[in-house]
Write a protein that holds these residues in place. Structure first.
Motif, PDB file in Angstrom:
ATOM      1  N   UNK A  74      77.844  10.403  -2.077  1.00 13.48           N
ATOM      2  CA  UNK A  74      76.542  11.113  -1.361  1.00 13.48           C
ATOM      3  C   UNK A  74      75.710  10.366  -1.657  1.00 13.48           C
ATOM      4  N   UNK A  75      74.606   9.958  -1.316  1.00 13.17           N
ATOM      5  CA  UNK A  75      73.628   9.767  -1.386  1.00 13.17           C
ATOM      6  C   UNK A  75      72.803  10.406  -1.936  1.00 13.17           C
ATOM      7  N   UNK A  76      71.559  10.866  -2.444  1.00 14.74           N
ATOM      8  CA  UNK A  76      70.759  11.869  -1.997  1.00 14.74           C
ATOM      9  C   UNK A  76      69.259  10.826  -1.196  1.00 14.74           C
ATOM     10  N   UNK A  77      68.978  11.070  -0.025  1.00 10.42           N
ATOM     11  CA  UNK A  77      68.119  10.323   0.407  1.00 10.42           C
ATOM     12  C   UNK A  77      66.678  11.086   1.411  1.00 10.42           C
ATOM     13  N   UNK A  78      65.966  11.271   1.752  1.00 10.22           N
ATOM     14  CA  UNK A  78      64.699  12.272   1.956  1.00 10.22           C
ATOM     15  C   UNK A  78      64.933  11.948   3.274  1.00 10.22           C
ATOM     16  N   UNK A  79      65.322  10.939   3.516  1.00  5.53           N
ATOM     17  CA  UNK A  79      65.662  10.837   4.948  1.00  5.53           C
ATOM     18  C   UNK A  79      67.191  10.786   5.549  1.00  5.53           C
ATOM     19  N   UNK A 113      66.611   4.824  -3.493  1.00  8.81           N
ATOM     20  CA  UNK A 113      67.981   3.817  -4.093  1.00  8.81           C
ATOM     21  C   UNK A 113      67.914   2.967  -3.028  1.00  8.81           C
ATOM     22  N   UNK A 114      68.247   1.214  -3.254  1.00  5.49           N
ATOM     23  CA  UNK A 114      67.997  -0.534  -2.603  1.00  5.49           C
ATOM     24  C   UNK A 114      69.136   0.024  -1.653  1.00  5.49           C
ATOM     25  N   UNK A 115      69.556  -0.942  -0.785  1.00  9.64           N
ATOM     26  CA  UNK A 115      70.040  -0.585   0.664  1.00  9.64           C
ATOM     27  C   UNK A 115      71.671  -0.417  -0.044  1.00  9.64           C
ATOM     28  N   UNK A 116      72.078  -1.790  -0.903  1.00  9.88           N
ATOM     29  CA  UNK A 116      73.333  -1.610  -1.340  1.00  9.88           C
ATOM     30  C   UNK A 116      73.561  -0.615  -1.157  1.00  9.88           C
ATOM     31  N   UNK A 117      72.736   0.710  -2.277  1.00 12.96           N
ATOM     32  CA  UNK A 117      73.293   1.369  -2.450  1.00 12.96           C
ATOM     33  C   UNK A 117      73.719   2.196  -1.689  1.00 12.96           C
ATOM     34  N   UNK A 118      72.707   2.683  -0.680  1.00 12.19           N
ATOM     35  CA  UNK A 118      72.822   3.338   0.290  1.00 12.19           C
ATOM     36  C   UNK A 118      74.474   2.695   1.326  1.00 12.19           C
ATOM     37  N   UNK A 119      74.283   1.755   1.388  1.00 19.83           N
ATOM     38  CA  UNK A 119      75.776   0.869   2.073  1.00 19.83           C
ATOM     39  C   UNK A 119      76.563   1.887   1.806  1.00 19.83           C
ATOM     40  N   UNK A 120      77.053   1.623   0.303  1.00 14.93           N
ATOM     41  CA  UNK A 120      77.711   1.951  -0.358  1.00 14.93           C
ATOM     42  C   UNK A 120      78.169   3.613  -0.521  1.00 14.93           C
ATOM     43  N   UNK A 121      77.132   4.019   0.431  1.00 12.76           N
ATOM     44  CA  UNK A 121      77.251   5.471   0.427  1.00 12.76           C
ATOM     45  C   UNK A 121      78.517   6.088   1.926  1.00 12.76           C
ATOM     46  N   UNK A 122      78.376   7.568   1.456  1.00  9.30           N
ATOM     47  CA  UNK A 122      79.628   7.760   2.547  1.00  9.30           C
ATOM     48  C   UNK A 122      79.060   9.068   3.652  1.00  9.30           C
ATOM     49  N   UNK A 123      77.988   9.587   2.474  1.00  8.08           N
ATOM     50  CA  UNK A 123      76.783  10.400   3.168  1.00  8.08           C
ATOM     51  C   UNK A 123      74.833  10.261   3.088  1.00  8.08           C
ATOM     52  N   UNK A 124      74.399  10.108   3.473  1.00 13.75           N
ATOM     53  CA  UNK A 124      72.697  10.094   2.750  1.00 13.75           C
ATOM     54  C   UNK A 124      72.774  11.725   2.846  1.00 13.75           C
TER      55      UNK A 124
END
Ligand SMILES: C[S@@+](CC[C@H](N)C(=O)[O-])C[C@H]1O[C@@H](n2cnc3c(N)ncnc32)[C@H](O)[C@@H]1O
Length: 159
Positions: A74-79, A113-124
């Motif tokens: 689970x990536x923490x991302x404002x969007x 976070x980098x795009x690569x990390x966001x791609x690996x994430x299952x949920x934002x």
């Protein structure tokens, strides 16, 4: 349940350290918590767009190297998507039922976070459209994960 929190940048503020210690202690009753703090890359004010991408990419590679293969990320991302506390509790509970015994939350550095990390994430996951400093974000996340376990255990917690 095993929970990892990977974050970029050192925790410096004493008042946040105390809060984080408190929720780490409280959470020990419900899960095995592993907090991984990674060094951030130097990031002067006047970095070009290209250099900012390089910084995010370097930090991203360090993050990716710490994610366990079988972990739900689970990536923490404002969007990202907003969840209520009850919905986060439900998400954690359902992941457990589906056999995910490991969840990794990721908090980025000052550039995100980098795009690569966001791609690996299952949920934002977004905590609102506001930007929080990463150290404070860690404390807020810990409180919400603690709240989630209290909800899932039908235990009282202030509203
Ligand atoms: C200082 S913020 C980075 C801000 C950066 N400009 C961005 O757009 O991501 C550091 C980290 O805290 C987390 N964060 C901050 N505010 C957040 C929010 N409202 N919801 C979810 N995560 C947040 C994100 O993981 C972010 O990468």
């Amino acid at each position: 349940m095993n929970i990892s929190i990977i974050s970029v940048g050192k925790l410096k503020e004493k008042y946040l350290k105390l809060g984080i210690e408190e929720f780490t202690k409280r959470l020990s009753k419900y899960c095995k918590l592993d907090m991984i703090e990674l060094d951030d890359e130097k990031c002067p004010e006047n970095l070009s767009e290209k250099d900012m991408l390089i910084v995010k990419d370097k930090e991203g590679k360090k993050i990716l190297s710490k994610i366990k293969n079988n972990s739900y990320v689970i990536a923490l991302a404002i969007d990202g998507k907003n969840l209520s506390s009850e919905e986060l509790a439900d998400t954690i509970s359902k992941l457990g039922v589906r056999g995910h015994s490991h969840i990794t939350f990721i908090i980025g550095g000052s550039l995100g976070l980098s795009d690569e990390v966001l791609k690996r994430s299952d949920y934002k996951l977004s905590f609102s459209k506001m930007t929080f400093p990463h150290q404070m974000m860690k404390l807020i996340l810990l409180e919400q994960v603690y709240r989630a376990f209290r909800i899932n255990n039908n235990e009282p917690y202030h509203k």
